[in-house]
Write an enzyme that holds these catalytic residues in place. Structure first.
Site, PDB file in Angstrom:
ATOM      1  N   ARG A 198       1.299   8.104  -6.835  1.00 45.74           N
ATOM      2  CA  ARG A 198       0.136   7.303  -6.450  1.00 45.74           C
ATOM      3  C   ARG A 198      -1.167   7.787  -7.066  1.00 45.74           C
ATOM      4  O   ARG A 198      -2.215   7.191  -6.819  1.00 45.74           O
ATOM      5  CB  ARG A 198       0.004   7.287  -4.925  1.00 45.74           C
ATOM      6  CG  ARG A 198       1.138   6.570  -4.227  1.00 45.74           C
ATOM      7  CD  ARG A 198       1.154   6.836  -2.732  1.00 45.74           C
ATOM      8  NE  ARG A 198      -0.062   6.420  -2.061  1.00 45.74           N
ATOM      9  CZ  ARG A 198      -0.341   5.164  -1.717  1.00 45.74           C
ATOM     10  NH1 ARG A 198       0.503   4.186  -2.021  1.00 45.74           N
ATOM     11  NH2 ARG A 198      -1.453   4.864  -1.074  1.00 45.74           N
ATOM     12  N   HIS A 227       2.096  13.172  -5.542  1.00 44.52           N
ATOM     13  CA  HIS A 227       1.533  12.248  -4.551  1.00 44.52           C
ATOM     14  C   HIS A 227       2.338  10.951  -4.498  1.00 44.52           C
ATOM     15  O   HIS A 227       1.791   9.862  -4.317  1.00 44.52           O
ATOM     16  CB  HIS A 227       0.065  11.952  -4.867  1.00 44.52           C
ATOM     17  CG  HIS A 227      -0.793  11.804  -3.645  1.00 44.52           C
ATOM     18  ND1 HIS A 227      -1.556  12.832  -3.151  1.00 44.52           N
ATOM     19  CD2 HIS A 227      -1.012  10.754  -2.808  1.00 44.52           C
ATOM     20  CE1 HIS A 227      -2.207  12.420  -2.080  1.00 44.52           C
ATOM     21  NE2 HIS A 227      -1.890  11.164  -1.846  1.00 44.52           N
ATOM     22  N   TYR A 282       0.837  -1.203   0.000  1.00 47.51           N
ATOM     23  CA  TYR A 282       0.000   0.000   0.000  1.00 47.51           C
ATOM     24  C   TYR A 282       0.869   1.249   0.000  1.00 47.51           C
ATOM     25  O   TYR A 282       0.602   2.207  -0.740  1.00 47.51           O
ATOM     26  CB  TYR A 282      -0.924  -0.001   1.221  1.00 47.51           C
ATOM     27  CG  TYR A 282      -1.770   1.246   1.332  1.00 47.51           C
ATOM     28  CD1 TYR A 282      -2.807   1.491   0.431  1.00 47.51           C
ATOM     29  CD2 TYR A 282      -1.535   2.187   2.332  1.00 47.51           C
ATOM     30  CE1 TYR A 282      -3.581   2.640   0.523  1.00 47.51           C
ATOM     31  CE2 TYR A 282      -2.301   3.333   2.431  1.00 47.51           C
ATOM     32  CZ  TYR A 282      -3.322   3.559   1.524  1.00 47.51           C
ATOM     33  OH  TYR A 282      -4.077   4.705   1.618  1.00 47.51           O
ATOM     34  N   SER A 333      -1.995  13.364   8.999  1.00 49.32           N
ATOM     35  CA  SER A 333      -2.919  13.164   7.891  1.00 49.32           C
ATOM     36  C   SER A 333      -4.372  13.230   8.349  1.00 49.32           C
ATOM     37  O   SER A 333      -4.700  12.874   9.485  1.00 49.32           O
ATOM     38  CB  SER A 333      -2.654  11.796   7.248  1.00 49.32           C
ATOM     39  OG  SER A 333      -3.668  11.445   6.333  1.00 49.32           O
ATOM     40  N   THR A 344      -4.219  19.249   0.538  1.00 50.08           N
ATOM     41  CA  THR A 344      -3.906  18.359  -0.578  1.00 50.08           C
ATOM     42  C   THR A 344      -4.953  18.508  -1.673  1.00 50.08           C
ATOM     43  O   THR A 344      -6.141  18.290  -1.436  1.00 50.08           O
ATOM     44  CB  THR A 344      -3.848  16.899  -0.100  1.00 50.08           C
ATOM     45  OG1 THR A 344      -2.821  16.778   0.890  1.00 50.08           O
ATOM     46  CG2 THR A 344      -3.539  15.960  -1.253  1.00 50.08           C
ATOM     47  N   GLN A 398      -2.855  18.057   7.727  1.00 45.79           N
ATOM     48  CA  GLN A 398      -3.182  17.928   6.299  1.00 45.79           C
ATOM     49  C   GLN A 398      -4.677  17.701   6.128  1.00 45.79           C
ATOM     50  O   GLN A 398      -5.298  16.954   6.886  1.00 45.79           O
ATOM     51  CB  GLN A 398      -2.401  16.761   5.694  1.00 45.79           C
ATOM     52  CG  GLN A 398      -2.732  16.458   4.247  1.00 45.79           C
ATOM     53  CD  GLN A 398      -3.835  15.416   4.109  1.00 45.79           C
ATOM     54  OE1 GLN A 398      -4.059  14.619   5.012  1.00 45.79           O
ATOM     55  NE2 GLN A 398      -4.533  15.433   2.982  1.00 45.79           N
TER      56      GLN A 398
END
Length: 395
Positions: A278, A275, A24, A106, A155, A127
């Site tokens: 990703r 990113h 992942y 995050s 983001t 974020q």
């Protein structure tokens, strides 16, 4: 296993983590071309060696958003960080705090804002994604502000999730995913004990706090899939400013025109980022995108960069290409998965040492002295539109 370089942590993490978690974070979108180019392009940036410069008083210290950083590095926001080590966000934040650099929490962290913020002295960064549920966004901003978070990292390159084919093969998604994850967990006992048993709860803390109920991995996948908002526009920055008056950094910039728009709409910083490869495969690596963006907005806005940075030499390369500072993502997560807080602390020590070697041998006594003059232009023609780089092998 002997850890002598940041790359050693990746190999160690692959042995410790269940495959669904390793792949992942290790994987990218589609055929992973951009994921590979992030590392390869940066490795091909040739530095200009200088000698006999009296480098005895070298300093890595820098300032960013009125904060003093011991070196131009911050830990990037990484979703599910708490699944890689027991209460992983708390451990990573502690390592960053001890080193004197920012930690970025995050939106989709395991540990919520209120668990992480009180454990460190330095204000952390937070974020945020643009999501359909604006109530959640407002709630998250208010909680981040109340917890003393100093900087918002917004983001913008995820209006929809990227196609990450590795996840279907590894068990993160796809047929019988839950059963496959369970089997992987029980066959990786170190992780199962540290995180599976002792790292609970495994929900998404910030989302659970808003919804008022626990959220597991399946909830994470479903909630994100249902809440990414393709209607995102620059006007969303104006809405966010109603609830956030601190520094705001736009993460996910790859084009000079978008960088200019970030300046026009009042952002305090940008992150040149794809990113980590990703999202959209086939876009420019951050190393290739950065010089043109720096030419467009350097001095008007703080420029950070991520994607492909694996060691201290890469940090110096990114700064020479035009960044003021960098974000570390995968590199610190591998270290966290291997040795927790101590692993991240050691990684940051390695990066500091590697930066000092690179700066000493390029004649840059301070971060401000690292510039395009630190590059051998014949081999470092990174900007889009110039001659391609000489072919090489990524470290």
């Amino acid at each position: 296993m002997i850890i002598s370089a940041a790359s050693d942590y990746r190999a160690a993490a692959q042995r410790i983590l269940p495959p669904f978690l390793f792949h992942y974070i290790d994987g990218g979108a589609y055929s992973e071309h951009t994921l590979r180019r992030n590392v390869e392009d940066l490795s091909e940036v040739a530095l200009r060696q200088r000698v006999l410069k009296n480098m005895s008083d070298l300093s890595l210290e820098t300032k960013l958003f009125n904060e003093t950083l011991s070196m131009p590095v911050a830990l990037a926001p990484v979703g599910l960080c708490g699944m890689y080590a027991r209460r992983g966000e708390v451990q990573a934040a502690a390592a960053a705090d001890a080193r004197g650099i920012p930690f970025t929490l995050s939106t989709v962290s395991v540990c919520p804002i209120e668990e992480v913020a009180p454990t460190i002295k330095r204000p952390m960064w937070f974020q945020l994604y643009v999501l359909r549920d604006r109530g959640f966004m407002r709630n998250a901003l208010e909680r981040a502000k109340a917890a003393g978070c100093s900087t918002l990292v917004f983001t913008v390159d995820m209006p929809t999730p990227g196609a990450r084919y590795r996840d279907a093969h590894s068990g993160m998604s796809g047929a019988n995913a839950a059963m496959r994850r369970y089997w992987q967990a029980v066959t990786h006992p170190q992780w199962a004990w540290d995180v599976g048993v002792n790292g609970r709860p495994h929900d998404l803390g910030n989302i659970s706090a808003y919804l008022g109920k626990p959220t597991g991995l399946e909830d994470y996948i479903g909630w994100l899939a249902n809440n990414f908002d393709p209607s995102i526009s620059w006007k969303d920055l104006e809405w966010i400013r109603e609830f956030w008056d601190g520094p705001m950094v736009i993460k996910g910039i790859l084009d000079p025109e978008d960088a200019r728009d970030a300046v026009r709409f009042g952002a305090d910083g940008i992150v040149v980022s794809n990113h980590g490869g990703r999202q959209l495969d086939g876009v420019l690596s951050s190393a290739r995108a950065l010089p043109a963006i720096a030419d467009a907005v350097k001095g008007d806005i703080a420029i950070l960069a991520d994607s492909g940075i694996r060691n201290g030499l890469d940090v110096v390369r990114m700064i020479a290409l035009g960044a003021d500072s960098v974000l570390l993502g995968r590199a610190y997560l591998y270290a966290l998965a291997t040795h927790g807080q101590a692993g991240v602390a050691n990684l940051l020590n390695l990066i500091e040492k590697e930066m000092k070697v690179a700066m000493t041998l390029t004649g840059a006594k301070t971060i401000s002295e690292i510039s395009k003059d630190s590059l051998v232009q014949e081999l470092s023609r990174i900007p889009s539109g110039l001659a391609p780089l000489a072919q090489g092998t990524a470290a």
